[in-house]
Design a protein around this motif. Structure first.
Motif, PDB file in Angstrom:
ATOM      1  N   ARG A  63       5.853   1.667  -0.166  1.00 38.15           N
ATOM      2  CA  ARG A  63       6.945   1.929  -0.577  1.00 38.15           C
ATOM      3  C   ARG A  63       6.910   1.503  -2.281  1.00 38.15           C
ATOM      4  N   ALA A  64       6.027   1.231  -2.641  1.00 34.31           N
ATOM      5  CA  ALA A  64       6.155   0.906  -4.027  1.00 34.31           C
ATOM      6  C   ALA A  64       5.848   1.994  -4.661  1.00 34.31           C
ATOM      7  N   VAL A  65       4.926   3.207  -4.348  1.00 38.43           N
ATOM      8  CA  VAL A  65       4.985   4.037  -5.120  1.00 38.43           C
ATOM      9  C   VAL A  65       5.953   5.278  -4.952  1.00 38.43           C
ATOM     10  N   VAL A  66       6.866   5.250  -3.315  1.00 34.56           N
ATOM     11  CA  VAL A  66       7.839   6.041  -3.449  1.00 34.56           C
ATOM     12  C   VAL A  66       9.113   5.525  -4.836  1.00 34.56           C
ATOM     13  N   SER A 112      11.147   7.093  -9.925  1.00 40.36           N
ATOM     14  CA  SER A 112      11.963   6.320 -11.263  1.00 40.36           C
ATOM     15  C   SER A 112      11.401   7.169 -11.753  1.00 40.36           C
ATOM     16  N   ASP A 113      10.385   7.385 -12.168  1.00 43.27           N
ATOM     17  CA  ASP A 113       9.739   8.390 -12.900  1.00 43.27           C
ATOM     18  C   ASP A 113      10.197  10.413 -13.143  1.00 43.27           C
ATOM     19  N   GLY A 114      11.207  10.268 -11.874  1.00 45.21           N
ATOM     20  CA  GLY A 114      12.144  11.333 -11.985  1.00 45.21           C
ATOM     21  C   GLY A 114      11.703  12.333 -10.972  1.00 45.21           C
ATOM     22  N   ALA A 115      10.284  12.095  -9.771  1.00 41.84           N
ATOM     23  CA  ALA A 115      10.081  13.540  -8.947  1.00 41.84           C
ATOM     24  C   ALA A 115      11.444  13.364  -7.806  1.00 41.84           C
ATOM     25  N   VAL A 151      10.431  12.877  -4.074  1.00 40.00           N
ATOM     26  CA  VAL A 151       9.660  12.232  -3.253  1.00 40.00           C
ATOM     27  C   VAL A 151      10.109  12.717  -1.805  1.00 40.00           C
ATOM     28  N   VAL A 152       8.996  13.347  -0.998  1.00 40.09           N
ATOM     29  CA  VAL A 152       9.020  13.263   0.232  1.00 40.09           C
ATOM     30  C   VAL A 152       8.675  12.161   1.158  1.00 40.09           C
ATOM     31  N   PHE A 153       8.967  11.579   1.939  1.00 47.70           N
ATOM     32  CA  PHE A 153       7.624  10.311   2.333  1.00 47.70           C
ATOM     33  C   PHE A 153       8.012  10.140   4.060  1.00 47.70           C
ATOM     34  N   THR A 198      15.018   4.124   6.052  1.00 45.92           N
ATOM     35  CA  THR A 198      16.312   4.309   6.089  1.00 45.92           C
ATOM     36  C   THR A 198      16.942   3.339   4.905  1.00 45.92           C
ATOM     37  N   LYS A 199      16.702   2.485   4.322  1.00 44.71           N
ATOM     38  CA  LYS A 199      16.973   1.741   3.429  1.00 44.71           C
ATOM     39  C   LYS A 199      16.154   2.129   2.169  1.00 44.71           C
ATOM     40  N   LEU A 200      15.312   2.278   2.075  1.00 47.11           N
ATOM     41  CA  LEU A 200      14.104   3.041   0.978  1.00 47.11           C
ATOM     42  C   LEU A 200      15.221   4.217   0.594  1.00 47.11           C
ATOM     43  N   ALA A 201      15.226   5.308   1.940  1.00 49.50           N
ATOM     44  CA  ALA A 201      15.520   6.245   1.315  1.00 49.50           C
ATOM     45  C   ALA A 201      17.242   6.798   0.486  1.00 49.50           C
TER      46      ALA A 201
END
Length: 242
Positions: A23-26, A31-34, A36-38, A48-51
């Motif tokens: 989660r921290a990696v996502v 935040s670094d601009g990528a 991301v698919v997880f 869902t919340k993270l998305a």
């Protein structure tokens, strides 16, 4: 001056992104601009919340079943820059008590699936891409009950080293990150409070790591400043192993 977004325009796939280090990696890579698919397995609400919070795209995946590989790579079939093999399981079992099912489950989820994820990623990865595999401090510090877990991660470390040789001509770097005692649900599920206290005393920086601590190391390896690092195992453990 505006903030430099080091991964702008990059596409990343992170396995096991709904909780803990993943989660921290996502959070960090977005935040670094990528883009991301997880993947997630059972934590649908967290995914869902993270998305919603990050704009990352969740895909359900069961790493015990290699047939789920095509689905997780479908969103990145137009090109991939960063693969983070983070998802894994851990349980303590003395060698005297391990079963064939224990072996098959742990080695499939922790070693076989990530290996075939790398294989699937190779034709999709753009030159100069990044593969980052999560291992564990347990491969450097063997402990009772961790035989299968340590073996599964040690095998992945060797796959990493060989892949770095095979993919080097395309400037694709392949590295391992081995977290130390990092404060996650997984860590707390396999350790007693006394064990966690001991881990703090063993750690040079005298605290448990946070998922964000490890995500920062992964983000570094994923970024432009790590282009000359490959085939390495970075111990992100605050000095748990020195």
């Amino acid at each position: 001056m505006g903030m430099t977004v080091s991964l702008a325009g990059k596409v990343a796939l992170v396995t096991g992104g709904s909780r803990g280090i993943g989660r921290a990696v996502v959070e960090r890579l977005t935040s670094d601009g990528a883009r991301v698919v997880f993947t997630y397995h059972s934590a649908e609400a967290e995914a869902t919340k993270l998305a919603e919070e990050t704009g990352a795209e969740p895909v359900r995946c069961d790493q015990a079943d290699l047939d789920t590989l095509p689905a997780i790579f479908a969103p990145v079939r137009d090109g991939l820059d960063i693969l983070v093999n983070n998802a894994g399981i851990a349980f303590a079992r003395p060698i005297a008590e391990i079963t064939v099912d224990d072996f098959d489950r742990l080695l499939t989820i922790n070693t076989k699936f990530p290996t075939f994820a790398i294989r699937t990623a190779i034709p999709l990865l753009r030159d100069g891409g990044r593969i980052i595999n999560l291992s564990s401090i347990n491969t450097a510090l063997p402990s009772p009950g961790a035989g299968l877990y340590s073996a599964s991660k040690a095998a992945l470390e060797q796959i990493t080293r060989v892949a770095s040789r095979e993919l080097g001509p395309r400037r694709i770097t392949v590295n391992t990150v081995s977290p130390g005692a990092t404060d996650t649900d997984m860590l707390r599920s396999v350790n007693t409070p006394e064990g966690l206290d001991r881990a703090v005393t063993f750690t040079a920086l005298q605290r448990l790591g946070t998922p964000a601590d490890v995500a920062a190391v992964i983000a570094f390896l994923a970024g432009p400043d790590a282009a000359w690092i490959t085939g390495q195992n970075l111990h992100a453990g605050g000095g748990y192993v020195i």
